[in-house]
Scaffold this motif. Structure first.
Motif, short mmCIF file in Angstrom:
data_model
loop_
_atom_site.label_atom_id
_atom_site.label_comp_id
_atom_site.label_asym_id
_atom_site.label_seq_id
_atom_site.Cartn_x
_atom_site.Cartn_y
_atom_site.Cartn_z
N ARG A 26 3.18 5.82 5.24
CA ARG A 26 2.45 4.69 5.82
C ARG A 26 1.11 5.12 6.41
O ARG A 26 0.27 4.29 6.71
N GLN A 27 0.91 6.40 6.56
CA GLN A 27 -0.33 6.91 7.15
C GLN A 27 -1.07 7.76 6.12
O GLN A 27 -0.52 8.12 5.09
N ASP A 28 -2.31 8.09 6.44
CA ASP A 28 -3.15 8.82 5.50
C ASP A 28 -2.89 10.31 5.49
O ASP A 28 -3.33 11.01 4.58
N ALA A 29 -2.19 10.83 6.48
CA ALA A 29 -1.94 12.27 6.55
C ALA A 29 -1.08 12.72 5.38
O ALA A 29 -0.30 11.94 4.82
N PRO A 30 -1.22 13.98 4.97
CA PRO A 30 -0.38 14.50 3.89
C PRO A 30 1.10 14.37 4.22
O PRO A 30 1.50 14.49 5.39
N VAL A 31 1.89 14.09 3.21
CA VAL A 31 3.33 13.90 3.41
C VAL A 31 4.05 15.22 3.18
O VAL A 31 3.95 15.83 2.11
N GLY A 32 4.76 15.67 4.19
CA GLY A 32 5.54 16.88 4.07
C GLY A 32 6.93 16.58 3.55
O GLY A 32 7.23 15.45 3.13
N PRO A 33 7.81 17.56 3.57
CA PRO A 33 9.18 17.34 3.10
C PRO A 33 9.89 16.28 3.95
O PRO A 33 9.75 16.26 5.17
N ILE A 34 10.61 15.41 3.31
CA ILE A 34 11.40 14.39 4.00
C ILE A 34 12.84 14.87 4.01
O ILE A 34 13.49 14.94 2.96
N PRO B 285 0.81 -1.23 0.00
CA PRO B 285 0.00 0.00 0.00
C PRO B 285 0.84 1.27 0.00
O PRO B 285 0.42 2.29 -0.56
N THR B 286 2.01 1.24 0.63
CA THR B 286 2.87 2.42 0.64
C THR B 286 3.42 2.70 -0.74
O THR B 286 3.46 3.85 -1.19
N THR B 287 3.86 1.65 -1.42
CA THR B 287 4.35 1.80 -2.79
C THR B 287 3.25 2.35 -3.68
O THR B 287 3.48 3.23 -4.51
N LEU B 288 2.04 1.84 -3.50
CA LEU B 288 0.89 2.33 -4.26
C LEU B 288 0.65 3.80 -4.00
O LEU B 288 0.39 4.58 -4.93
N ARG B 289 0.72 4.21 -2.74
CA ARG B 289 0.47 5.62 -2.41
C ARG B 289 1.53 6.53 -3.04
O ARG B 289 1.24 7.62 -3.51
N ILE B 290 2.77 6.07 -3.06
CA ILE B 290 3.86 6.88 -3.60
C ILE B 290 3.70 7.05 -5.12
O ILE B 290 3.85 8.15 -5.65
N THR B 291 3.42 5.96 -5.80
CA THR B 291 3.38 6.01 -7.26
C THR B 291 2.06 6.51 -7.81
O THR B 291 2.00 7.03 -8.92
N GLY B 292 0.98 6.30 -7.05
CA GLY B 292 -0.34 6.58 -7.57
C GLY B 292 -0.91 5.34 -8.23
O GLY B 292 -0.16 4.47 -8.71
N PRO B 293 -2.25 5.20 -8.26
CA PRO B 293 -2.88 3.97 -8.76
C PRO B 293 -2.54 3.63 -10.20
O PRO B 293 -2.28 2.46 -10.53
N GLU B 294 -2.52 4.60 -11.08
CA GLU B 294 -2.31 4.31 -12.50
C GLU B 294 -0.91 3.76 -12.75
O GLU B 294 -0.73 2.75 -13.45
#
Length: 271
Positions: A183-191, A68-77
């Motif tokens: 890993r969480q649903d919150a918006p991802v800020g700068p890493i 699911p994390t990989t999916l969130r990073i790349t986007g569904p398409e």
């Protein structure tokens, strides 16, 4: 849609026919197996195509659930396209879908369109390790008391027994930080992390825990997991990292539940 006597009329055995069927099932460039016909005895190309698509969609869904994390990073398409190519290259070998995807991270590392995300494969490795830890065998974790009971002169020869759920992963990128942020649903800020990271995956009780560990502690844990004695594993870490804190590293691995027992003089000491 039905196979004519499952292909046996042509003298085929079950296993070769299954491999022949599966090989065409996941490759859209191949026609339906000649033994597969519709109920009227005619060709079943269209219906086989629908079945093929349904199987592929199901496997993509399984990969999405595992990563699911990989999916969130790349986007569904992007994820669906990448997963589709992986499925064609590496079909499942087990009827248990949670076993699928062990080769997905390696595929991502070679996937041309993921080259702009060189850390993505390591994030996927952490996700796969999480699921493997979740399904690993149960075992009580090592407590401090058995270790404290070892005579000081025997500590150096003590070996640690890795917990079945323990996984140790290294990355040339801040894969743990990227994994944690997504890993969480919150918006991802700068890493902000930019350095290579080590990730320790454990399951000390019921829940899988994923944590970043220092390179010196990782070196010692890696040695212990490989079967080195505490003296050798700690000695290599001390020789590489002048500020290595051995007591803190031991307390950390106990707290994380990375091991389930110790062995002194060839005998296992229970937790």
């Amino acid at each position: 849609m039905q196979p004519s006597s499952l292909g046996f009329a042509a003298g085929r055995e079950a296993a070769p026919y299954a491999a022949h069927f599966a090989g065409r099932l996941l490759d859209p460039g191949k026609p339906a197996p000649p033994d597969v016909t519709d109920t009227g005895g005619g060709g079943a190309e269209r219906r086989f195509g629908i079945y093929r698509n349904n199987v592929t969609v199901s496997l993509i869904g399984a990969l999405a659930a595992i990563f699911p994390t990989t999916l969130r990073i790349t986007g569904p398409e992007f994820f669906r396209a990448m997963a589709r190519f992986h499925i064609r290259a590496t079909p499942p070998t087990s009827p248990l879908l949670f076993e699928y995807g062990h080769d997905f991270a390696a595929f991502i590392a070679q996937y041309q369109h993921a080259r702009s995300m060189p850390w993505l494969a390591d994030v996927a490795r952490i996700e796969r390790a999480w699921l493997d830890a979740y399904h690993a065998a149960d075992e009580a974790v090592l407590a401090m008391e058995p270790l404290a009971a070892v005579a000081p002169e025997a500590l150096g020869a003590t070996r640690f027994i890795a917990h079945p759920a323990t996984r140790l992963l290294s990355s040339s990128y801040p894969a743990f930080s990227i994994f944690s942020a997504n890993r969480q649903d919150a918006p991802v800020g700068p890493i902000m992390a930019t350095e290579p990271e080590w990730t320790l995956v454990t399951r000390p009780v019921f829940d899988v825990e994923v944590r970043r560990i220092s390179p010196d502690a990782a070196m010692m844990i890696e040695g212990l997991m490989a079967g080195d004695t505490l003296g050798r594993a700690a000695g290599e870490a001390l020789a590489t990292f002048a500020d290595f804190d051995l007591p803190a590293a031991i307390a950390g691995l106990i707290e994380a539940g990375a091991f389930c027992g110790i062995s002194t003089n060839g005998a296992r000491d229970e937790t």
